[in-house]
Design an enzyme around this catalytic site. Structure first.
Site, PDB file in Angstrom:
ATOM      1  CG  ASN A 163      -4.454   5.791   3.199  1.00  0.00           C
ATOM      2  OD1 ASN A 163      -5.414   5.476   2.518  1.00  0.00           O
ATOM      3  ND2 ASN A 163      -3.534   4.922   3.575  1.00  0.00           N
ATOM      4  CB  SER A 201      -3.865   1.411  14.061  1.00  0.00           C
ATOM      5  OG  SER A 201      -3.513   0.551  13.005  1.00  0.00           O
ATOM      6  CG  ASP A 247      -2.083  -0.991   1.071  1.00  0.00           C
ATOM      7  OD1 ASP A 247      -2.230  -1.575  -0.019  1.00  0.00           O
ATOM      8  OD2 ASP A 247      -2.825  -1.175   2.053  1.00  0.00           O
ATOM      9  N   GLY A 248       2.004   1.227   0.679  1.00  0.00           N
ATOM     10  CA  GLY A 248       2.876   2.399   0.717  1.00  0.00           C
ATOM     11  C   GLY A 248       3.403   2.768  -0.657  1.00  0.00           C
ATOM     12  CD  GLN A 275       4.115   7.476   0.918  1.00  0.00           C
ATOM     13  OE1 GLN A 275       5.066   7.632   0.159  1.00  0.00           O
ATOM     14  NE2 GLN A 275       3.698   6.278   1.281  1.00  0.00           N
ATOM     15  CE1 TYR A 318      -1.661   6.091  14.238  1.00  0.00           C
ATOM     16  CE2 TYR A 318      -1.078   8.084  13.017  1.00  0.00           C
ATOM     17  CZ  TYR A 318      -1.037   7.337  14.180  1.00  0.00           C
ATOM     18  OH  TYR A 318      -0.368   7.820  15.280  1.00  0.00           O
TER      19      TYR A 318
END
Length: 286
Positions: free
Chosen positions: A142, A188, A68-69, A243, A185
């Protein structure tokens, strides 16, 4: 599709090797290939390349090989008419739905434009304050997050929505997430999963000092402004899609608004969003 842009996870030899193999395959079909400059540097300078922020502007479709990154690093800059194919080289990703094993079988369809895309909303983030460029804009797919460092004291963040004061949140930070980023994130930190094409934004406190501070889901047409309430705050950072990031102070104001630009993600032909959730989150197991 005549021009294909390719980006690979540069720290994964298998991703680089697969990207190079795909490039040769695509060239053999009479297509032109452009690598992002980081991938090209790992493979050799004999390949045509472009910086990540330019790759999408020179391509008609983008292939990313990694996780995904890797997809996020390209998607944040891609024009909203260029479809992006995320190929996962390891465990199934939320954004990279297509497995490396199934990619060769659908390559012809991709090159012929025979695929379905799902438009994903993005946010435009700007920061105003002393020594800030008022014209600088950051695009996120995101989320944007405000975090304190491990040794910093509790951060106090004043939040307004559509010009109306919401609350001052005290804790380790705050996440403003798109529906696409709700499984990153935000998840989480205890935030909700939002269907990726909903017109929504979620504000999620990170380890809030007050347990009554809960995630807040809002319509995405409302502008969000965040400022630090603690005078002389230090070691508090704004991070964009994981990023890039930089330190902010109590004199800065972070503004998040829905962008007019979207990201077009190519859908896997053999799975849907709920398949991804079940597999990734292990629903129904144990």
């Amino acid at each position: 599709m005549r021009t294909i842009g390719i980006a690979a996870k540069t720290t994964a030899p298998e991703a680089l090797a697969f990207a190079a193999k795909t490039a040769e395959d695509v060239r053999g079909r009479g297509k032109e290939v452009i690598f992002d400059s980081d991938t090209a540097a790992e493979l050799g300078d004999q390949y045509r390349s472009a910086p990540k922020h330019e790759l999408g502007r020179q391509s008609e479709i983008l292939f990313t090989f990694g996780g995904d990154g890797t997809l996020l690093s390209v998607a944040r800059h891609a024009p909203d008419h260029v479809p992006i194919v995320g190929v996962n080289m390891g465990t199934l990703g939320f954004l990279t739905e297509i497995r490396v094993e199934e990619f060769p079988g659908i390559l012809d369809q991709l090159l012929e434009g025979q695929f379905d895309v799902e438009p994903r909303a993005t946010f435009t983030v700007s920061v105003s304050g002393p020594n800030r460029d008022p014209n600088k804009r950051y695009r996120v797919l995101n989320d944007c997050a405000i975090n304190k460092s491990a040794v910093a004291r509790i951060a106090e963040m004043r939040v307004s929505v559509a010009g109306l004061f919401v609350s001052t949140f005290r804790g380790d930070g705050l996440i403003v997430s798109t529906p696409t980023g709700s499984t990153a994130y935000n998840l989480s930190a205890g935030g909700p999963i939002i269907y990726p094409t909903m017109n929504a934004v979620v504000i999620t406190p990170i380890c809030p000092h007050m347990l009554t501070n809960r995630p807040l889901v809002l319509p995405d047409e409302l502008d969000i402004e965040i400022g630090l309430s603690t005078a002389d705050a230090t070691d508090v950072f704004l991070t964009l899609d994981g990023q890039e990031g930089f330190e902010i102070s109590d004199r800065d104001r972070v503004c998040v608004r829905k962008s007019e630009e979207r990201v077009l993600l190519v859908q896997s032909p053999d799975k849907n969003y709920f398949d991804v959730l079940r597999n990734k989150l292990k629903w129904g197991e144990g």
